[in-house]
Design a protein around this motif. Sequence first.
Motif, PDB file in Angstrom:
ATOM      1  N   LEU A 155     -45.928 -27.123 -22.294  1.00 50.78           N
ATOM      2  CA  LEU A 155     -46.668 -27.913 -23.273  1.00 50.78           C
ATOM      3  C   LEU A 155     -47.125 -29.237 -22.669  1.00 50.78           C
ATOM      4  CD1 LEU A 155     -44.508 -27.360 -26.491  1.00 50.78           C
ATOM      5  CD2 LEU A 155     -46.688 -26.278 -25.907  1.00 50.78           C
ATOM      6  N   ALA A 156     -46.274 -29.829 -21.857  1.00 55.62           N
ATOM      7  CA  ALA A 156     -46.619 -31.109 -21.234  1.00 55.62           C
ATOM      8  C   ALA A 156     -47.816 -30.961 -20.298  1.00 55.62           C
ATOM      9  CB  ALA A 156     -45.408 -31.660 -20.480  1.00 55.62           C
ATOM     10  N   ARG A 157     -47.929 -29.789 -19.668  1.00 59.92           N
ATOM     11  CA  ARG A 157     -49.049 -29.565 -18.736  1.00 59.92           C
ATOM     12  C   ARG A 157     -50.337 -29.188 -19.458  1.00 59.92           C
ATOM     13  NH1 ARG A 157     -44.893 -26.831 -15.823  1.00 59.92           N
ATOM     14  NH2 ARG A 157     -45.680 -24.806 -16.561  1.00 59.92           N
ATOM     15  N   ALA A 158     -50.214 -28.752 -20.709  1.00 66.62           N
ATOM     16  CA  ALA A 158     -51.396 -28.290 -21.448  1.00 66.62           C
ATOM     17  C   ALA A 158     -52.277 -29.471 -21.837  1.00 66.62           C
ATOM     18  CB  ALA A 158     -50.962 -27.530 -22.698  1.00 66.62           C
ATOM     19  N   GLY A 159     -53.573 -29.289 -21.694  1.00 72.32           N
ATOM     20  CA  GLY A 159     -54.475 -30.336 -22.144  1.00 72.32           C
ATOM     21  C   GLY A 159     -54.569 -30.399 -23.658  1.00 72.32           C
ATOM     22  N   LEU A 160     -54.374 -29.252 -24.311  1.00 74.77           N
ATOM     23  CA  LEU A 160     -54.478 -29.166 -25.759  1.00 74.77           C
ATOM     24  C   LEU A 160     -53.573 -28.040 -26.246  1.00 74.77           C
ATOM     25  CD1 LEU A 160     -55.869 -29.718 -28.543  1.00 74.77           C
ATOM     26  CD2 LEU A 160     -57.609 -28.036 -27.844  1.00 74.77           C
ATOM     27  N   VAL A 161     -52.822 -28.301 -27.320  1.00 76.08           N
ATOM     28  CA  VAL A 161     -51.996 -27.281 -27.962  1.00 76.08           C
ATOM     29  C   VAL A 161     -52.571 -26.996 -29.338  1.00 76.08           C
ATOM     30  CG1 VAL A 161     -49.711 -26.765 -28.933  1.00 76.08           C
ATOM     31  CG2 VAL A 161     -49.894 -27.931 -26.715  1.00 76.08           C
TER      32      VAL A 161
END
Length: 231
Positions: A155-161
């Motif tokens: 989740l931390a690496r995702a640009g958008l959740v």
Amino acid sequence: MLLTRPEAASRRCAAEIAARFGEDLPVLIAPLMEIVALPAEIPPAREVIFTSQNAVAPFVARSPAAGRRAYCVGGKTAAAARRAGFETLEGQGDARGLLPLIRAQHRGGGLVHARGEEVAVPLADLLNSAEIETKEVVVYRQQACALEPAIRAQLARAGLVVAPLFSPRSADRLVQELGDWRGRIWVAAISATVAERAGPLRPERLEVAERPDLRGVLEALTRLIGPAKAG
């Protein structure tokens, strides 16, 4: 796409999302709750109310479906009840919406509402007030699960959740788990109540389903990510 429902429900939802948006949309299954059957004593009744498909299997494990009719909150719950052997009557996806259906179709005698530990609508109280005798039996609980460190890292690496949320409990659990997270998040909520409970997540975009079921949430997701995918 972050799916936080129990494992089986999340996998069904993931299949619907893939069918609608394509296989290339990244989906992360991270259940924040699991369904645990409880050793309930089932009162005798010819008619049963199910406001969640999660209640069907634990109910049938302790009391047979044969010869019984079930009032079911929506299509998924009705399908589970039919597979278990009930004659079914299907509502429109909302527990309160079952009231007119039960009033119109009730054959007399007591009813049993098989449910989880937490309930959004006091259906038994409402039916008893309408002089339709209804007992409650708690046949399962939703047990909290924590986000694993590997999931948090993704989740931390995702640009958008993008998070579809199907119940107030789901929203509360996600707020608890992501309380210190400040990434971008879009939310598709099954109801206005769920949208309100998701407020502490500070969603950048929020869509509320026009109908309180999986189809409604999928349509809310389409309003959220359809334009983004098209671009």
